[in-house]
Design a protein around this motif. Structure first.
Motif, PDB file in Angstrom:
ATOM      1  N   SER A 161       0.927  -1.223  -0.002  1.00 16.25           N
ATOM      2  CA  SER A 161      -0.010   0.105   0.145  1.00 16.25           C
ATOM      3  C   SER A 161       0.856   1.143   0.178  1.00 16.25           C
ATOM      4  O   SER A 161       2.009   1.180   0.516  1.00 16.25           O
ATOM      5  CB  SER A 161      -0.851  -0.040   1.277  1.00 16.25           C
ATOM      6  OG  SER A 161      -0.202   0.181   2.378  1.00 16.25           O
ATOM      7  N   ASP A 170       0.513   3.708   1.870  1.00 15.17           N
ATOM      8  CA  ASP A 170       0.697   4.066   3.201  1.00 15.17           C
ATOM      9  C   ASP A 170       1.816   3.372   3.730  1.00 15.17           C
ATOM     10  O   ASP A 170       2.772   4.033   4.566  1.00 15.17           O
ATOM     11  CB  ASP A 170      -0.713   3.603   4.118  1.00 15.17           C
ATOM     12  CG  ASP A 170      -0.498   4.008   5.402  1.00 15.17           C
ATOM     13  OD1 ASP A 170       0.568   4.941   5.872  1.00 15.17           O
ATOM     14  OD2 ASP A 170      -1.223   3.909   6.306  1.00 15.17           O
ATOM     15  N   ARG A 194      -4.420   9.114   5.611  1.00 17.85           N
ATOM     16  CA  ARG A 194      -2.898   8.434   5.559  1.00 17.85           C
ATOM     17  C   ARG A 194      -2.491   8.393   7.154  1.00 17.85           C
ATOM     18  O   ARG A 194      -1.550   7.449   7.644  1.00 17.85           O
ATOM     19  CB  ARG A 194      -1.998   9.203   4.581  1.00 17.85           C
ATOM     20  CG  ARG A 194      -0.459   8.531   4.672  1.00 17.85           C
ATOM     21  CD  ARG A 194      -0.559   7.242   3.806  1.00 17.85           C
ATOM     22  NE  ARG A 194      -0.972   7.288   2.510  1.00 17.85           N
ATOM     23  CZ  ARG A 194      -0.144   7.562   1.390  1.00 17.85           C
ATOM     24  NH1 ARG A 194       1.050   8.069   1.647  1.00 17.85           N
ATOM     25  NH2 ARG A 194      -0.608   7.517   0.297  1.00 17.85           N
ATOM     26  N   SER A 203     -10.986   7.720  -1.655  1.00 19.83           N
ATOM     27  CA  SER A 203      -9.776   7.804  -1.467  1.00 19.83           C
ATOM     28  C   SER A 203      -9.517   7.617   0.218  1.00 19.83           C
ATOM     29  O   SER A 203      -8.469   6.910   0.368  1.00 19.83           O
ATOM     30  CB  SER A 203      -8.975   8.792  -2.068  1.00 19.83           C
ATOM     31  OG  SER A 203      -9.236   8.925  -3.452  1.00 19.83           O
ATOM     32  N   GLU A 247      -7.496   4.897   2.058  1.00 19.03           N
ATOM     33  CA  GLU A 247      -6.411   5.208   2.770  1.00 19.03           C
ATOM     34  C   GLU A 247      -6.305   4.497   4.343  1.00 19.03           C
ATOM     35  O   GLU A 247      -5.545   3.963   4.921  1.00 19.03           O
ATOM     36  CB  GLU A 247      -5.728   6.366   2.760  1.00 19.03           C
ATOM     37  CG  GLU A 247      -5.468   7.024   1.525  1.00 19.03           C
ATOM     38  CD  GLU A 247      -4.189   6.657   1.335  1.00 19.03           C
ATOM     39  OE1 GLU A 247      -3.463   6.046   2.029  1.00 19.03           O
ATOM     40  OE2 GLU A 247      -3.722   6.762   0.277  1.00 19.03           O
ATOM     41  N   ASP A 307      -7.886   4.112  -7.824  1.00 15.96           N
ATOM     42  CA  ASP A 307      -8.180   4.011  -6.271  1.00 15.96           C
ATOM     43  C   ASP A 307      -9.471   2.836  -6.097  1.00 15.96           C
ATOM     44  O   ASP A 307      -9.307   1.931  -5.433  1.00 15.96           O
ATOM     45  CB  ASP A 307      -8.955   5.216  -5.902  1.00 15.96           C
ATOM     46  CG  ASP A 307      -7.735   6.094  -5.299  1.00 15.96           C
ATOM     47  OD1 ASP A 307      -6.607   5.793  -5.265  1.00 15.96           O
ATOM     48  OD2 ASP A 307      -8.100   7.435  -5.079  1.00 15.96           O
TER      49      ASP A 307
END
Length: 394
Positions: free
Chosen positions: A49, A51, A254, A297, A301, A332
């Motif tokens: 990911s 992140d 995030r 999105s 996240e 996404d």
């Protein structure tokens, strides 16, 4: 099936982890992810990911591109955009040299129109065409602004710098994109335009979002809102203000701060109710649809993939949106579909992203990781997925 070599994000994480002298368990502890997940990512059995990538880059003190592999050298050599980048770099260095005595410039109106046209080319993801025309236009507008300074010309120059930022980001040249943003700030000050300055802070915040520096990103959003207070209220200022809240939404997501996500989304919705669908405002397309797309999105996240997929199904992206933004939405959406086991739907979303913006999709780290994840999830890859994997070089 497509070949699964060792040139992927997980393998790069393992490489830099070992250089730092850390075990998988030690790195997992520092980035606050499970050892099992990190092990699967490094072995290539699970997609990394964004992140996780930004968290690893922050801990290991390296640039995110060292892990994502952008700009993908083999593909770039095939498409040859690297040959277009050097002239842009050189043009960005002209800002403080004054007027070029050997350069004849066109009228202000023609230069403004050309700057707008280049912006539209990028939004349509015609990156090579825009990149070829950009250096000469930067040189011409720079000379014109120095010869006969005016807010109109400085704004046009800021627009060309914004275009340089967009092109270099989409092709993975992040060092150059940062320089372009600095030049945009330089021109915005000379134009005395607080909206331009606020947009620039928003774009800076997204740079730090990519690097996983959430606190700095949110501070930059705050700085942008402070600058915006200097402008009179208008549809334009409301759209920029709403976009700043959307930027903060994604940065907070995030950082896994759900309360901040909801607070900023709520603020953005309030702005959108006042603006309606307001497109083409300082390169932004703000409005209720953009708020919904950012909600997708944000949920992704946060790891709420089922909720992200459900929300994505409710969103109807207007055809008036820039192709680059529409493609980003489908990338996404594909990730949320893959994570919830809807592999056919995920492949369909990626195909749509490719149809809309092929060059952007090919280089997008999220798209590449999702394709790699789909390959691992499906023991026998359908021909379409095999072709997609080969297309991005996997």
């Amino acid at each position: 099936m497509p070949r699964l070599d060792h040139d992927h994000t997980g393998a790069r994480i393992a490489h830099y982890r070992k250089l730092a002298g850390l075990t998988q368990r030690e790195l997992a502890l520092r980035v606050s992810y499970s050892y099992s997940l990190l092990h699967q990512v490094e072995s290539g059995h699970k997609a990394a990911s964004l992140d996780l990538v930004s968290a690893v880059a922050r801990v290991l003190r390296i640039d995110v591109t060292a892990l994502t592999g952008q700009p993908y050298v083999t593909e770039l050599q095939q498409d040859r955009p690297d040959g277009l980048i050097r002239p842009i770099r050189e043009a960005l260095d002209l800002y403080d040299l004054g007027a070029d005595p050997d350069l004849t410039t066109r009228t202000t109106g023609q230069l403004v129109d050309d700057a707008d046209d280049l912006c539209q080319l990028v939004r349509a993801t015609r990156l090579n065409q825009a990149a070829r025309a950009l250096p000469q236009l930067i040189a011409e507008v720079t000379t014109a602004a120095h010869r006969t300074p005016s807010a109109t010309l400085w704004k046009a120059l800021a627009s060309t710098y914004r275009t340089a930022h967009d092109i270099t980001v989409k092709l993975g040249f992040y060092d150059l994109s940062t320089i372009a943003l600095d030049r945009m700030d330089w021109a915005a000050h000379r134009a005395s335009d607080p909206l331009l300055a606020a947009v620039r802070q928003y774009m800076r915040a997204l740079v730090y979002f990519r690097e996983g520096e959430h606190t700095i990103g949110l501070r930059l959003i705050g700085a942008g809102r402070a600058v915006l207070n200097q402008a009179e209220e208008s549809i334009e200022s409301l759209a920029v203000g709403g976009q700043l809240h959307l930027g903060a939404t994604i940065i907070a997501a995030r950082a896994h701060d759900e309360d901040a996500v909801e607070a900023h989304l709520s603020e953005a919705r309030g702005f959108a109710e006042r603006t309606g669908e307001a497109g083409q405002i300082h390169w932004l397309s703000f409005g209720p649809t953009n708020v919904s797309a950012h909600e997708v999105s944000a949920k992704m996240e946060l790891g709420h993939f089922g909720a992200a997929m459900a929300k994505a199904k409710e969103v109807s992206i207007p055809k008036s949106w820039a192709l680059s933004r529409r493609a980003h939405f489908y990338i996404d959406r594909a990730r949320s579909e893959m994570e919830t086991g809807h592999t056919d739907a995920a492949l369909g979303s990626l195909i749509e992203a490719r149809r809309l913006a092929p060059q952007q999709t090919r280089y997008h780290s999220g798209a590449r990781e999702t394709i790699r994840g789909l390959v691992h999830l499906q023991r026998r890859s359908p021909d379409t997925l095999t072709h997609m994997a080969a297309w991005i070089g996997q």
